[in-house]
Design an enzyme around this catalytic site. Structure first.
Site, PDB file in Angstrom:
ATOM      1  N   LYS A  21       0.835  -1.206   0.000  1.00  0.00           N
ATOM      2  CA  LYS A  21       0.000   0.000   0.000  1.00  0.00           C
ATOM      3  C   LYS A  21       0.872   1.259   0.000  1.00  0.00           C
ATOM      4  O   LYS A  21       0.617   2.182  -0.776  1.00  0.00           O
ATOM      5  CB  LYS A  21      -0.922  -0.046   1.227  1.00  0.00           C
ATOM      6  N   GLY A  93      -5.097   8.116   5.443  1.00  0.00           N
ATOM      7  CA  GLY A  93      -4.170   9.046   6.088  1.00  0.00           C
ATOM      8  C   GLY A  93      -2.962   9.332   5.207  1.00  0.00           C
ATOM      9  O   GLY A  93      -2.476  10.461   5.147  1.00  0.00           O
ATOM     10  N   ARG A 121      -8.643  12.119  12.682  1.00  0.00           N
ATOM     11  CA  ARG A 121      -7.207  11.847  12.826  1.00  0.00           C
ATOM     12  C   ARG A 121      -6.366  13.126  12.808  1.00  0.00           C
ATOM     13  O   ARG A 121      -6.689  14.085  12.114  1.00  0.00           O
ATOM     14  CB  ARG A 121      -6.761  10.862  11.738  1.00  0.00           C
ATOM     15  N   GLN A 168       4.644   9.286   7.205  1.00  0.00           N
ATOM     16  CA  GLN A 168       3.756  10.189   6.460  1.00  0.00           C
ATOM     17  C   GLN A 168       4.211  11.632   6.634  1.00  0.00           C
ATOM     18  O   GLN A 168       4.239  12.406   5.674  1.00  0.00           O
ATOM     19  CB  GLN A 168       2.311  10.007   6.928  1.00  0.00           C
ATOM     20  N   ASP A 318       1.859  -1.253  11.739  1.00  0.00           N
ATOM     21  CA  ASP A 318       0.529  -1.694  11.311  1.00  0.00           C
ATOM     22  C   ASP A 318       0.250  -3.158  11.660  1.00  0.00           C
ATOM     23  O   ASP A 318      -0.855  -3.649  11.451  1.00  0.00           O
ATOM     24  CB  ASP A 318       0.375  -1.482   9.799  1.00  0.00           C
ATOM     25  N   ARG A 349      -6.422   1.548  17.950  1.00  0.00           N
ATOM     26  CA  ARG A 349      -6.119   0.111  17.836  1.00  0.00           C
ATOM     27  C   ARG A 349      -5.746  -0.531  19.175  1.00  0.00           C
ATOM     28  O   ARG A 349      -5.834  -1.746  19.303  1.00  0.00           O
ATOM     29  CB  ARG A 349      -5.019  -0.117  16.792  1.00  0.00           C
TER      30      ARG A 349
END
Ligand code: S3P
Length: 432
Positions: A21, A93, A121, A168, A318, A349
């Protein structure tokens, strides 16, 4: 859509899970800034990455497909067109934060929004350093939450310490840095995934990396980027679910083909090994500057509990939900700390994992920045909520495979965000 997953005898087979991804997003975003046509083989067609395609088309980039290969017609570093309407970032995101870095230096105005999860977020982590570079960004809560507006401006380079080791944020600043006067430097206490800097280097950007006690990457203002040809490997974050299934279910063996094993991404596999799992990387090779391997995973009945600490989180950020699932079968208590970033992912999470584990009869303790999971537990089964978070849906589906009474997962169809074929792939390897 609800899904119910029951106990199975074993899993066996060979799988090529969907493409990565993170690299797929970048294969559109970065190449849209090149001069000319880039090609992308094995592009991930899933919820989040199709959002990126959509957004970049709205920004005036032609993206088409020829015999299964995506072609991105890059228009240069400042070639984007002002979108006519609000840009919908869906659940993604990565699209949002990297695109803020792109738009900050363009001569245009844009408004970005997203779904219910994305609108909660935190965006200040990227908006603030971009503002230091002279970006004009506003939005709800002083520019913390979507919808956000960006009015492009002329940027200047900064030096930024990326405390949260967010790839990010790093990527957004490096992308903005391409259009900023001088040099833009991002330092990290722990190295986050490095696909952006690798790809930009291959495209001819002035990238400098220093990998000492702290990791540091700099980019200088760049006139133009070359187009590139990219072949996207399989996503280790998706492969993790099937590796976990093979480790936990008796008599199982699976071969996961073509998996990205970049050290900033394969922390989960290294952790499984540390737990005593039978895992082997074979046929290790390189695919467009990234290391890939075929990973063989076998049932591993003697797993031991492990500790996961802050510095280890970025390379498995993740995979913590599926690691927690595996921990239920390991001797001892697995303690995960330094993972407060998990609270601001597609769902909280930490809360989601602990609550769901308890709902299926597992003892687990929620910590501010992680969790403790008691091992060697029988999984009774029951009803869990995915909280519309793809990784929670898939992690608890895998736990269902060793449950006494089965696990029913609410809103399991959100798996399409990163892995649309997840349930079909699962069916294809199950031996009843
Ligand atoms: C990503 C970075 C990570 C990760 C996300 C994808 C990326 O987020 O959790 O799924 O592609 O750069 P952070 O940058 O918030 O750590």
């Amino acid at each position: 859509m609800e899904k119910e997953i029951h106990k199975i005898r074993s899993i066996k087979g060979v799988l090529r899970v969907p493409s990565d991804k993170s690299i797929s997003h970048r294969s559109i975003i970065l190449t849209s800034m090149a001069e000319g046509i880039s090609t992308v083989k094995n592009f991930l067609k899933a919820g989040d990455t199709l959002t990126t395609v959509n957004v970049y088309r709205k920004l005036g980039i032609k993206i088409d497909e020829d015999k299964g290969v995506i072609r991105v017609h890059g228009k240069g570093l400042k070639g984007f067109q002002e979108p006519e309407d609000v840009l919908d970032m869906g659940n993604s995101g990565t699209t949002t934060r990297l695109t803020l870095g792109v738009l900050a230096g363009q001569d245009l105005f844009a408004v970005l929004t997203g779904d219910e999860s994305l609108r909660k977020r935190p965006m200040k982590r990227v908006a603030d350093p971009l503002r230091q570079m002279n970006a004009v960004i506003d939005g709800r809560k002083g520019g913390e939450l979507l919808p956000l507006s960006v009015r492009g401006s002329s940027l200047k380079g900064i030096k930024f310490f990326n405390q949260k080791a967010s790839a990010q944020v790093k990527s957004a600043l490096l992308i903005a840095g391409l259009n900023a006067d001088g040099e833009t430097t991002v330092e990290e206490p722990y190295k986050s995934r490095d696909h952006t800097e690798k790809m930009l280097k291959a495209m001819g950007a002035g990238i400098k990396i220093s990998n000492g006690k702290i990791y540091s990457v700099s980019v200088t203002k760049t006139d133009s980027l070359f187009p590139v040809d990219i072949d996207v490997p399989a996503d280790p974050s998706s492969a993790a679910f099937f590796a976990a299934a093979a480790v936990m279910v008796p008599d199982s063996e699976i071969v996961l083909k073509d998996v990205l094993v970049n050290p900033t991404r394969d922390g989960f596999f290294r952790k499984l090994k540390e737990m005593g799992a039978e895992i082997e990387y074979t046929n290790v090779r390189e695919k467009t500057r990234e290391p890939v391997a075929d990973i063989i995973v076998k049932h591993s009945p003697d797993l031991k509990a492990v500790k996961v600490s802050k510095g280890e989180i970025p390379s498995m950020v993740d995979e913590i939900p599926i690691l927690a699932v595996v921990a239920t079968q390991a001797e001892g208590e697995t303690v995960i700390t330094g993972a407060s970033e998990l609270r601001v992912k597609e769902s909280d999470r930490i809360k989601a994992v602990v609550e769901n584990l308890r709902n299926v009869g597992v003892e687990a303790i929620e910590l501010d920045d992680g969790m403790i999971i008691k091992g060697k537990q029988k999984i009774r089964g029951g009803y869990v909520d995915s909280f519309k978070d793809h990784r929670i849906a898939m992690a608890f589906s895998i736990l269902g495979l060793i449950s006494e009474e089965g696990i029913k997962i609410k809103d399991a169809d959100c798996a399409y965000i990163s892995y649309p074929e997840f349930f079909e792939h699962l069916q294809s390897v199950i031996q009843k």
